[in-house]
Design an enzyme around this catalytic site. Sequence first.
Site, PDB file in Angstrom:
ATOM      1  N   LYS A  90      31.459  42.194  42.972  1.00  0.00           N
ATOM      2  CA  LYS A  90      32.092  41.250  43.258  1.00  0.00           C
ATOM      3  C   LYS A  90      33.394  41.348  43.723  1.00  0.00           C
ATOM      4  O   LYS A  90      33.983  40.682  44.807  1.00  0.00           O
ATOM      5  CB  LYS A  90      31.876  39.986  42.337  1.00  0.00           C
ATOM      6  N   GLU A 112      33.292  29.227  42.729  1.00  0.00           N
ATOM      7  CA  GLU A 112      32.325  28.850  41.887  1.00  0.00           C
ATOM      8  C   GLU A 112      31.824  30.428  40.969  1.00  0.00           C
ATOM      9  O   GLU A 112      32.144  31.286  41.765  1.00  0.00           O
ATOM     10  CB  GLU A 112      31.153  28.372  42.688  1.00  0.00           C
ATOM     11  N   SER A 378      24.446  46.939  40.755  1.00  0.00           N
ATOM     12  CA  SER A 378      25.530  45.908  40.916  1.00  0.00           C
ATOM     13  C   SER A 378      26.433  45.445  40.010  1.00  0.00           C
ATOM     14  O   SER A 378      27.550  45.195  40.222  1.00  0.00           O
ATOM     15  CB  SER A 378      24.707  44.511  41.454  1.00  0.00           C
TER      16      SER A 378
END
Length: 395
Positions: A90, A112, A378
């Site tokens: 991210k 969010e 991830s």
Amino acid sequence: MQNFSVDKSGFYGEFGGAYIPEILHRCVTELQDAYLRILESESFKKDFDQLLRDYVGRPSPLYWSGYLSGKHGCSIYLKREDLNHTGAHKINNTVGQILVAKRLGKTRIIAETGAGQHGVATATVCALMQMECIVYMGKTDVERQAVNVKKMQMLGATVVPVTSGNMTLKDATNEAIRDWCCNPTDTHYIIGSTVGPHPYPDMVARLQSVISEEIRKQLMEKENRAVPDYLFACVGGGSNAAGTIYHFLNDDAVKIVLAEAGGKGIDSGETAATIQMGSIGIIHGCKTLVMQTEDGQITEPYSISAGLDYPGIGPIHAHLTTTRRAQVVAVNDDEALKAAFELTRYEGIIPALESAHALAALDKITFKPSDIVVLTLSGRGDKDLETYFKQIDAD
Ligand SMILES: Cc1ncc(COP(=O)(O)O)c(C=O)c1O
């Protein structure tokens, strides 16, 4: 050859676009007009590359997993996004978007978050750039990702618990959009995945495409070929998957396998398998596959993994799967948990629950001994330890 790029209006085939309220028209158009110019400018590239290298810790390693290779009878590499600063992919996107926001003269950041990874990554870059940060998070996720909530607060962000719907990612996104509608001039909304109105899906995919750029180089060094036989990634909104496949989309020989969250089973009524269960609809400004009732009400999604329980999917993935460029498999909670414990025990890596869905998807494909597989890990499992410990206690 099919074209998988976005068109000028933000469509991948029939999916995408920008379905937004009038009040957001000006700021979304401003972003649409500016993002490519910014992303392609030398000054942006210089700042982005430097931060990815010195702050995030890139390139992330491409690690050959002896355990997974032995188990599946082929060669399996893990792209280690779990080793990035803040523990997941991210951060690639938030570093890029904060640089975009600064160039647009924005002073306030909203986001969010589901698993809290995107919230932490946003709070982190806001601390770095000393910008105000407000993160919307469903109350259910606030409770199951408590450590990430504390981290965001420590980084200086305000975390707003959202109590509408089933109090998860979709509801947090609704609230963030509401905030944006009230503050369209000074606020940049850092969307955390390849979702939302154009240009977000394309902008986020481009910022995450550093993953596939590195895979090509690293595979060339290790295997003397840039292109694997398979790419695997989990999909929530689709950003780590988009980054993993971006520079391989026109290599027809690369098979793409996307793992979505089956929850308790795709026919159980408790699932987040949007690609398989969804139909065309509009969610958060984007035309895509959506889990919905016959009269168009969004169905509440469910997954053990907070980062995957979203009832929509990035328009690029809707396009790739409906045109059969990518294959999608649903992985249930118990399969993901089993895969997470296996990687921990036999490889010494505790993966995020989201990434564990991609790992479990390996069990659903039969490989040839010559196959080279790259799977994007991830994120790391720190945020999921409570769920893992509960499972240990239940066994
Ligand atoms: C570690 C990790 N992987 C995957 C995801 C799913 O997001 P995306 O599909 O955008 O990669 C999340 C979302 O929070 C996450 O935290």
